[in-house]
Design a protein around this motif. Structure first.
Motif, short mmCIF file in Angstrom:
data_model
loop_
_atom_site.label_atom_id
_atom_site.label_comp_id
_atom_site.label_asym_id
_atom_site.label_seq_id
_atom_site.Cartn_x
_atom_site.Cartn_y
_atom_site.Cartn_z
N VAL A 40 -27.07 -81.80 2.54
CA VAL A 40 -27.18 -82.68 3.72
C VAL A 40 -26.24 -82.21 4.83
O VAL A 40 -26.62 -82.17 6.01
CB VAL A 40 -26.89 -84.14 3.33
N GLY A 41 -25.01 -81.84 4.45
CA GLY A 41 -24.04 -81.38 5.45
C GLY A 41 -24.49 -80.10 6.14
O GLY A 41 -24.36 -79.96 7.36
N LEU A 42 -25.00 -79.15 5.35
CA LEU A 42 -25.44 -77.88 5.92
C LEU A 42 -26.69 -78.06 6.79
O LEU A 42 -26.79 -77.46 7.88
CB LEU A 42 -25.72 -76.89 4.79
N LEU A 43 -27.62 -78.88 6.32
CA LEU A 43 -28.85 -79.11 7.08
C LEU A 43 -28.55 -79.84 8.39
O LEU A 43 -29.09 -79.49 9.45
CB LEU A 43 -29.84 -79.90 6.24
N ILE A 51 -19.76 -78.42 19.37
CA ILE A 51 -18.82 -78.03 18.32
C ILE A 51 -18.21 -79.24 17.62
O ILE A 51 -17.90 -79.18 16.42
CB ILE A 51 -17.71 -77.13 18.91
N GLU A 52 -18.03 -80.36 18.33
CA GLU A 52 -17.30 -81.49 17.77
C GLU A 52 -17.93 -82.06 16.50
O GLU A 52 -17.23 -82.29 15.51
CB GLU A 52 -17.12 -82.60 18.82
N PRO A 53 -19.26 -82.30 16.48
CA PRO A 53 -19.85 -82.83 15.22
C PRO A 53 -19.74 -81.89 14.04
O PRO A 53 -19.78 -82.33 12.89
CB PRO A 53 -21.32 -83.06 15.60
N LEU A 54 -19.57 -80.57 14.32
CA LEU A 54 -19.45 -79.62 13.21
C LEU A 54 -18.19 -79.85 12.38
O LEU A 54 -18.15 -79.49 11.20
CB LEU A 54 -19.45 -78.18 13.75
N TYR A 55 -17.16 -80.44 12.99
CA TYR A 55 -15.95 -80.75 12.23
C TYR A 55 -16.28 -81.68 11.06
O TYR A 55 -15.67 -81.57 9.99
CB TYR A 55 -14.90 -81.40 13.13
N PHE A 56 -17.24 -82.59 11.28
CA PHE A 56 -17.63 -83.51 10.21
C PHE A 56 -18.73 -82.94 9.34
O PHE A 56 -18.60 -82.91 8.11
CB PHE A 56 -18.08 -84.85 10.82
N THR A 57 -19.82 -82.46 9.96
CA THR A 57 -20.97 -82.03 9.18
C THR A 57 -20.68 -80.79 8.33
O THR A 57 -21.06 -80.72 7.16
CB THR A 57 -22.17 -81.74 10.10
N TYR A 58 -20.00 -79.81 8.90
CA TYR A 58 -19.72 -78.57 8.18
C TYR A 58 -18.30 -78.57 7.60
O TYR A 58 -18.10 -78.22 6.44
CB TYR A 58 -19.88 -77.36 9.11
N GLY A 59 -17.33 -78.99 8.40
CA GLY A 59 -15.93 -78.93 7.96
C GLY A 59 -15.58 -79.91 6.87
O GLY A 59 -14.72 -79.64 6.04
N ILE A 60 -16.24 -81.08 6.85
CA ILE A 60 -15.91 -82.11 5.87
C ILE A 60 -17.07 -82.34 4.89
O ILE A 60 -16.91 -82.20 3.67
CB ILE A 60 -15.53 -83.43 6.57
N LEU A 61 -18.26 -82.69 5.41
CA LEU A 61 -19.37 -83.06 4.55
C LEU A 61 -19.83 -81.90 3.67
O LEU A 61 -19.93 -82.03 2.44
CB LEU A 61 -20.53 -83.58 5.40
N ALA A 63 -18.20 -79.09 3.02
CA ALA A 63 -17.09 -78.61 2.19
C ALA A 63 -16.87 -79.53 0.99
O ALA A 63 -16.64 -79.06 -0.13
CB ALA A 63 -15.82 -78.50 3.02
N CYS A 64 -16.92 -80.84 1.20
CA CYS A 64 -16.74 -81.78 0.09
C CYS A 64 -17.87 -81.62 -0.94
O CYS A 64 -17.63 -81.67 -2.15
CB CYS A 64 -16.70 -83.21 0.61
N GLY A 65 -19.09 -81.43 -0.45
CA GLY A 65 -20.20 -81.21 -1.36
C GLY A 65 -20.01 -79.96 -2.20
O GLY A 65 -20.27 -79.96 -3.41
N CYS A 66 -19.55 -78.89 -1.56
CA CYS A 66 -19.29 -77.64 -2.29
C CYS A 66 -18.21 -77.82 -3.34
O CYS A 66 -18.29 -77.29 -4.45
CB CYS A 66 -18.89 -76.53 -1.31
N SER A 67 -17.16 -78.59 -2.99
CA SER A 67 -16.08 -78.84 -3.93
C SER A 67 -16.58 -79.60 -5.15
O SER A 67 -16.25 -79.27 -6.29
CB SER A 67 -14.96 -79.62 -3.23
N PHE A 68 -17.42 -80.63 -4.92
CA PHE A 68 -17.96 -81.42 -6.03
C PHE A 68 -18.94 -80.61 -6.88
O PHE A 68 -19.11 -80.89 -8.06
CB PHE A 68 -18.66 -82.66 -5.48
N ALA A 69 -19.58 -79.61 -6.29
CA ALA A 69 -20.51 -78.77 -7.06
C ALA A 69 -19.80 -77.65 -7.80
O ALA A 69 -20.26 -77.19 -8.85
CB ALA A 69 -21.57 -78.19 -6.13
#
Length: 397
Positions: A40-43, A51-61, A63-69
């Motif tokens: 969801v974050g990558l899509l 650039i500002e929304p990327l801090y949440f969608t890519y930088g947080i969402l 990244a957190c998904g990758c960490s959980f996987a």
């Protein structure tokens, strides 16, 4: 740059939380949900125009998904493999080296042919594969809720002590490992971050910088396969000596980077650095299994990755600051070689400490048996003394 830095930092910062969820709900649920969140974050990042929304969608969402996987993929291996755990970890982690070598070339082709946003959508295919792969995880070691037992575990949430298993820090050998590795990592990632810029400063545009990344990726994959197999022949906590050797050589290679006035010498340094980087990564999980056991390994790895996030974030910026002040990376690379040497020296104590702990644990049941035997002897003596007067009275009567 800040978006990618935030993304990398979040992968490691989330690790302690991921370990708790893995203990509570098992590897399969955490891996599947993590991959779904990352997808969801990558899509969503592919539809962002600023650039500002990327801090949440890519930088947080994302990244957190990758960490959980990511973390359940390390934990689940210990459920199925014991004797060949090192080799299995080497094979699994070698996959990341394969993509480290091939993915940059693929991304370059995609970025040239389709734009950045369509490239992100293509990468969503990989996240979807990861989502499907999570369903294959079938844990064999019970999680925290299962340990509570039966239907009560489903209705009653485990106590806080079960959720955050800080008791693993009571194990001295794990404490040394959990703080020795972050100490070594203050300089570990400096060459990986600043090597390309150093080559540009030293040799200009006359040399192919991508060759160095290729060398690091290929030999890292080879190192994970080779040293993973070697780790299977090393008993118990003595596997730590492989990490000691990797820190020693990586620190030494980092100090040798400023001395390389020929590009070929720099290639040789990168070959050795990648080889021992693979050694360090592939035996992380086997060592954790040896130090804390299969049931506590998830949080052991999670806490370690969380502690690793601090030096990973702090070390490279300090090296960049030194370069800005001195105009060269030489001092930064010399200093970057010191923490791995210190961290490796600290880890040398782990096998000795771990053996002493095991001897104490073996001694405890022995002491219990001896006390039980003493109590049995005392009870027999008491019964004998009570029976003798009774017999004498009977004979007198």
């Amino acid at each position: 740059a800040w978006v990618s830095s935030l993304s990398m930092g979040m992968v490691f910062f989330c690790s302690p939380i991921v370990s708790i969820f893995t203990d509570l709900f098992g590897c399969r649920k955490v891996a599947v949900i993590g991959a779904a969140v990352g997808l969801v974050g990558l899509l969503s990042s592919s539809f962002v125009s600023t650039i500002e929304p990327l801090y949440f969608t890519y930088g947080i969402l994302f990244a957190c998904g990758c960490s959980f996987a990511y973390q359940p993929s390390l934990v689940i291996l210990g459920h199925y493999f014991k004797k060949r755990l090192g080799l299995v970890n080497g094979i699994v982690t070698a996959g990341s080296s394969l993509f480290t070598v091939s993915l940059p070339f693929l991304l370059r082709v995609l970025l040239d042919s389709v734009d950045l946003f369509n490239t992100l959508r293509v990468l969503c295919i990989l996240m979807f594969v990861l989502f499907l792969a999570g369903f294959t995880y079938k844990p064999l070691v019970p999680n925290t809720k299962d340990k509570e037992g039966g239907k009560k575990a489903k209705s009653k949430f485990p106590p806080a002590k079960k959720i955050c298993n800080f008791s693993i820090f009571k194990i001295l050998s794990y404490r040394i490992w959990a703080f020795g590795i972050p100490a070594a990592l203050f300089g570990y990632f400096v060459p990986y971050v600043h090597l390309m810029k150093h080559v540009e400063d030293r040799f200009g545009d006359s040399v192919p910088e991508e060759v160095l990344l290729l060398c690091l990726g290929i030999t890292s994959g080879v190192g994970r396969l080779v040293f993973g197999r070697v780790a299977d022949y090393i008993p118990g906590a003595k596997k730590v000596y492989l990490q000691v050797a990797s820190f020693f050589f990586i620190g030494l290679m980092s100090m040798m980077i400023p001395l390389c006035n020929v590009f070929g010498a720099l290639v040789a340094v990168c070959l050795f650095m990648g080889l021992f980087d693979g050694c360090f990564i592939c035996i992380m999980a086997p060592i954790a299994f040896e130090l804390v056991g299969a049931q506590d390994v998830s949080q052991a790895i999670g806490f370690l990755l969380g502690l690793m996030s601090v030096p990973m974030t702090v070390g490279p910026p300090i090296a960049g600051l030194l370069r800005d002040k001195l105009g060269t990376y030489d001092v930064a690379f010399y200093l970057a070689g010191v923490p791995p040497l210190i961290g490796g020296a600290i880890l040398c104590f782990i096998p000795w400490v771990h053996e002493r702990q095991k001897l104490k644990e073996r001694a405890k049941p022995v002491d219990g048996e001896t006390t039980e035997k003493m109590l049995e002897n005392e009870s027999t003596l008491v019964s004998d003394t009570t029976e003798k007067p009774a017999k004498e009275l009977d004979s007198g009567l």
